[in-house]
Scaffold this motif. Structure first.
Motif, PDB file in Angstrom:
ATOM      1  N   LEU A 101       0.831  -1.203   0.000  1.00 14.39           N
ATOM      2  CA  LEU A 101       0.000   0.000   0.000  1.00 14.39           C
ATOM      3  C   LEU A 101       0.867   1.255   0.000  1.00 14.39           C
ATOM      4  O   LEU A 101       0.602   2.211  -0.748  1.00 14.39           O
ATOM      5  N   PHE A 102       1.888   1.261   0.835  1.00 14.88           N
ATOM      6  CA  PHE A 102       2.781   2.416   0.956  1.00 14.88           C
ATOM      7  C   PHE A 102       3.484   2.700  -0.371  1.00 14.88           C
ATOM      8  O   PHE A 102       3.498   3.842  -0.857  1.00 14.88           O
ATOM      9  N   ALA A 103       4.086   1.662  -0.962  1.00 16.00           N
ATOM     10  CA  ALA A 103       4.821   1.841  -2.213  1.00 16.00           C
ATOM     11  C   ALA A 103       3.876   2.120  -3.377  1.00 16.00           C
ATOM     12  O   ALA A 103       4.189   2.926  -4.264  1.00 16.00           O
ATOM     13  N   GLY A 104       2.715   1.469  -3.363  1.00 11.36           N
ATOM     14  CA  GLY A 104       1.767   1.628  -4.473  1.00 11.36           C
ATOM     15  C   GLY A 104       1.197   3.024  -4.586  1.00 11.36           C
ATOM     16  O   GLY A 104       0.790   3.446  -5.680  1.00 11.36           O
ATOM     17  N   THR A 105       1.173   3.771  -3.492  1.00  5.18           N
ATOM     18  CA  THR A 105       0.685   5.150  -3.526  1.00  5.18           C
ATOM     19  C   THR A 105       1.821   6.164  -3.644  1.00  5.18           C
ATOM     20  O   THR A 105       1.668   7.194  -4.315  1.00  5.18           O
ATOM     21  N   SER A 106       2.939   5.896  -3.012  1.00  4.47           N
ATOM     22  CA  SER A 106       4.051   6.845  -3.020  1.00  4.47           C
ATOM     23  C   SER A 106       4.790   6.865  -4.353  1.00  4.47           C
ATOM     24  O   SER A 106       5.188   7.939  -4.841  1.00  4.47           O
ATOM     25  N   LEU A 107       5.002   5.694  -4.950  1.00  5.72           N
ATOM     26  CA  LEU A 107       5.822   5.607  -6.162  1.00  5.72           C
ATOM     27  C   LEU A 107       5.237   6.397  -7.339  1.00  5.72           C
ATOM     28  O   LEU A 107       5.975   7.172  -7.983  1.00  5.72           O
ATOM     29  N   PRO A 108       3.945   6.271  -7.674  1.00  2.00           N
ATOM     30  CA  PRO A 108       3.405   7.074  -8.787  1.00  2.00           C
ATOM     31  C   PRO A 108       3.524   8.576  -8.546  1.00  2.00           C
ATOM     32  O   PRO A 108       3.835   9.335  -9.476  1.00  2.00           O
ATOM     33  N   LEU A 109       3.280   9.011  -7.309  1.00  2.00           N
ATOM     34  CA  LEU A 109       3.384  10.440  -7.002  1.00  2.00           C
ATOM     35  C   LEU A 109       4.819  10.927  -7.123  1.00  2.00           C
ATOM     36  O   LEU A 109       5.071  12.058  -7.574  1.00  2.00           O
ATOM     37  N   ALA A 110       5.766  10.077  -6.724  1.00  2.00           N
ATOM     38  CA  ALA A 110       7.177  10.440  -6.853  1.00  2.00           C
ATOM     39  C   ALA A 110       7.573  10.560  -8.327  1.00  2.00           C
ATOM     40  O   ALA A 110       8.274  11.507  -8.721  1.00  2.00           O
ATOM     41  N   VAL A 111       7.116   9.636  -9.146  1.00  2.00           N
ATOM     42  CA  VAL A 111       7.415   9.683 -10.584  1.00  2.00           C
ATOM     43  C   VAL A 111       6.852  10.954 -11.206  1.00  2.00           C
ATOM     44  O   VAL A 111       7.525  11.645 -11.987  1.00  2.00           O
ATOM     45  N   SER A 112       5.618  11.308 -10.860  1.00  2.07           N
ATOM     46  CA  SER A 112       4.998  12.527 -11.408  1.00  2.07           C
ATOM     47  C   SER A 112       5.797  13.766 -11.029  1.00  2.07           C
ATOM     48  O   SER A 112       6.013  14.666 -11.856  1.00  2.07           O
ATOM     49  N   THR A 113       6.250  13.833  -9.781  1.00  2.00           N
ATOM     50  CA  THR A 113       7.003  14.998  -9.301  1.00  2.00           C
ATOM     51  C   THR A 113       8.339  15.115 -10.019  1.00  2.00           C
ATOM     52  O   THR A 113       8.748  16.209 -10.437  1.00  2.00           O
ATOM     53  N   VAL A 114       9.036  13.995 -10.192  1.00  2.00           N
ATOM     54  CA  VAL A 114      10.338  13.998 -10.861  1.00  2.00           C
ATOM     55  C   VAL A 114      10.187  14.376 -12.330  1.00  2.00           C
ATOM     56  O   VAL A 114      10.956  15.200 -12.862  1.00  2.00           O
ATOM     57  N   VAL A 115       9.208  13.795 -13.001  1.00  2.00           N
ATOM     58  CA  VAL A 115       8.997  14.088 -14.428  1.00  2.00           C
ATOM     59  C   VAL A 115       8.649  15.563 -14.631  1.00  2.00           C
ATOM     60  O   VAL A 115       9.162  16.220 -15.546  1.00  2.00           O
ATOM     61  N   TYR A 116       7.793  16.105 -13.773  1.00  2.00           N
ATOM     62  CA  TYR A 116       7.421  17.513 -13.907  1.00  2.00           C
ATOM     63  C   TYR A 116       8.643  18.411 -13.694  1.00  2.00           C
ATOM     64  O   TYR A 116       8.825  19.411 -14.404  1.00  2.00           O
ATOM     65  N   PHE A 117       9.473  18.059 -12.732  1.00  2.00           N
ATOM     66  CA  PHE A 117      10.684  18.854 -12.491  1.00  2.00           C
ATOM     67  C   PHE A 117      11.608  18.815 -13.710  1.00  2.00           C
ATOM     68  O   PHE A 117      12.132  19.862 -14.137  1.00  2.00           O
ATOM     69  N   ILE A 118      11.826  17.648 -14.285  1.00  2.00           N
ATOM     70  CA  ILE A 118      12.712  17.536 -15.443  1.00  2.00           C
ATOM     71  C   ILE A 118      12.173  18.358 -16.616  1.00  2.00           C
ATOM     72  O   ILE A 118      12.926  19.064 -17.300  1.00  2.00           O
ATOM     73  N   ASN A 119      10.860  18.292 -16.829  1.00  2.00           N
ATOM     74  CA  ASN A 119      10.260  18.985 -17.979  1.00  2.00           C
ATOM     75  C   ASN A 119      10.205  20.499 -17.796  1.00  2.00           C
ATOM     76  O   ASN A 119      10.170  21.241 -18.790  1.00  2.00           O
ATOM     77  N   HIS A 120      10.174  20.977 -16.557  1.00  2.00           N
ATOM     78  CA  HIS A 120       9.974  22.412 -16.329  1.00  2.00           C
ATOM     79  C   HIS A 120      11.118  23.053 -15.536  1.00  2.00           C
ATOM     80  O   HIS A 120      10.960  24.171 -15.039  1.00  2.00           O
ATOM     81  N   ARG A 121      12.233  22.374 -15.447  1.00  2.00           N
ATOM     82  CA  ARG A 121      13.324  22.883 -14.603  1.00  2.00           C
ATOM     83  C   ARG A 121      13.920  24.172 -15.149  1.00  2.00           C
ATOM     84  O   ARG A 121      14.551  24.929 -14.393  1.00  2.00           O
ATOM     85  N   TYR A 122      13.766  24.433 -16.452  1.00  4.35           N
ATOM     86  CA  TYR A 122      14.304  25.662 -17.013  1.00  4.35           C
ATOM     87  C   TYR A 122      13.223  26.717 -17.245  1.00  4.35           C
ATOM     88  O   TYR A 122      13.464  27.725 -17.912  1.00  4.35           O
ATOM     89  N   ASP A 123      12.037  26.486 -16.710  1.00  2.00           N
ATOM     90  CA  ASP A 123      10.986  27.500 -16.765  1.00  2.00           C
ATOM     91  C   ASP A 123      11.144  28.460 -15.585  1.00  2.00           C
ATOM     92  O   ASP A 123      11.956  28.245 -14.691  1.00  2.00           O
ATOM     93  N   GLY A 124      10.313  29.476 -15.569  1.00  2.00           N
ATOM     94  CA  GLY A 124      10.394  30.427 -14.468  1.00  2.00           C
ATOM     95  C   GLY A 124      11.402  31.529 -14.726  1.00  2.00           C
ATOM     96  O   GLY A 124      11.895  31.729 -15.841  1.00  2.00           O
ATOM     97  N   VAL A 125      11.736  32.236 -13.676  1.00  2.00           N
ATOM     98  CA  VAL A 125      12.624  33.401 -13.766  1.00  2.00           C
ATOM     99  C   VAL A 125      14.070  32.974 -13.532  1.00  2.00           C
ATOM    100  O   VAL A 125      14.374  32.296 -12.544  1.00  2.00           O
ATOM    101  N   GLN A 126      14.942  33.361 -14.458  1.00  2.00           N
ATOM    102  CA  GLN A 126      16.364  33.068 -14.292  1.00  2.00           C
ATOM    103  C   GLN A 126      16.957  34.012 -13.263  1.00  2.00           C
ATOM    104  O   GLN A 126      16.937  35.236 -13.431  1.00  2.00           O
TER     105      GLN A 126
END
Length: 375
Positions: free
Chosen positions: A181-206
């Protein structure tokens, strides 16, 4: 003879009257004749008279005080050994003689199944819920910084919340079921957070640009490498992570725990600082604030849970370790054994070293895979 002794100092105050004890020819009023004192015990005894308050009354002198010292000196090495007797577990221990081929075959099957289900149910945009989840969170704000913080917050609530409910959950459904239960809920959320960071890490204000500064690349690379060596030792228990072996809450004490009681927190801080220096924009700053904040709470929550589970033993470990790296070693609370380096010459650390180097060279593949999801 015993190899060690105990130093005990006891001060005895006694008074008695001495009559006709002054030598008739002496000019020193405090010299005493051979007045018989009680026999001392067989231990080393030191006796002396010290004048406190002279009182002359009918040729009587109130004796000041007598010191008696029983001397025994304990062996310092034995004291130190007793003080630093390990009450926790030996971290990163991996003995091939204790491994079962069947367990690792089972682990491989479990890992393959988890990755397949994760891909179908979450990552694949045609069948999974990962993209709808990111879109739902993104609708709450047009700011990439806010969305980044929200994703970390959702993950932190689920991850730390379930960790706090571990004792109750394991009693209700068992250790293995709760781990699933712990891994089944935490792992997808962790993947989403990492993927979003990689895709948007150069967005925002420099905010700054230091990539061309001499030595910054090497500093960032070395910092990232070191950060992965600060993994919490339970991460190495892969059979427990996959619920092949019954998961346990461990009280680790050796290895990286001698340097810091919360290596995961330290590693995350180092990783965040390195990436923030390298990328230097507002999205990375937001991600670093969220991740460090979550790990600070995790450190406090982890200590709280270990105190409940292990009681006095945890308090012993807590007193001779520190959160700040090397602090307990510097102030003398942590005594390193002579063969301390051997606690790192173990298979898990060689594997982590290889995986860290592999992840560095695989950065282009990871980025391409994340970009392909369009999250």
């Amino acid at each position: 003879m015993a190899s060690s002794s105990t130093l005990v100092l006891s001060t005895l105050f006694s008074s008695f009257s001495l009559q006709k004890t002054l030598h008739p020819k002496t000019k020193n009023p405090f010299s005493l004749t051979s007045h018989k004192l009680p026999k001392p015990p067989r231990s080393l005894t030191l006796s002396c008279s010290t004048f406190l308050k002279p009182k002359t009354h009918q040729n009587q002198i109130q004796l000041c005080r007598r010191f008696r010292a029983h001397t025994t000196i304990r062996d310092a090495d034995k004291d130190e050994e007793e003080e630093q007797a390990v009450v926790g577990e030996d971290s990163a221990e991996f003995l091939l003689s204790k491994q079962k081929l069947s367990s690792w075959l089972y682990f491989t099957a479990v890992l393959g199944t988890v990755l397949f289900v994760l891909n179908v149910a979450w990552i694949d945009n045609s069948t999974g819920f990962g993209k709808p989840f990111i879109e739902a969170v993104s609708e709450l704000s047009d700011s990439h910084e806010v969305v980044m913080l929200l994703l970390i917050l959702i993950f932190a609530i689920v991850h730390s919340g379930l960790a706090s409910l571990r004792d109750t959950g394991e009693k209700l459904i068992g250790e293995r079921a709760f781990r699933v239960l712990f891994a089944g809920t935490s792992l997808p959320l962790a993947v989403s957070t990492v993927v979003y960071f990689i895709n948007h890490r150069y967005d925002g204000v420099q905010l700054w640009q230091l990539k061309d500064v001499y030595g910054v690349h090497e500093l960032v690379w070395l910092s990232n490498f070191i950060s992965f060596l600060f993994l919490y030792p339970s991460t190495f228990n892969l059979l427990e992570v996959a619920a092949v072996d019954k998961p346990k809450m461990h009280l680790w004490e050796t290895g990286i725990m001698r340097i810091t009681r919360h290596p995961q927190l330290v590693g995350q801080v180092v990783w965040c600082l390195a990436h923030t220096i390298w990328i230097g924009n507002s999205v990375t700053v937001a991600a670093s604030i969220g991740l460090i904040g979550h790990h600070l709470f995790g450190a406090w929550n982890g200590d709280r849970r270990l105190a409940i589970r292990y009681g006095e033993n945890f308090e012993v470990v807590k007193k001779r370790t520190s959160i700040v790296p090397f602090a307990a070693i510097i102030d003398g609370r942590q005594k390193l054994p002579k063969d301390y380096y051997k606690e790192f010459i173990r298979l898990p650390y060689f594997v982590i070293t290889a995986l860290t180097l592999g992840a560095y060279f695989a950065h282009p593949l990871m980025q391409a895979a994340s970009f392909g999801l369009h999250w």
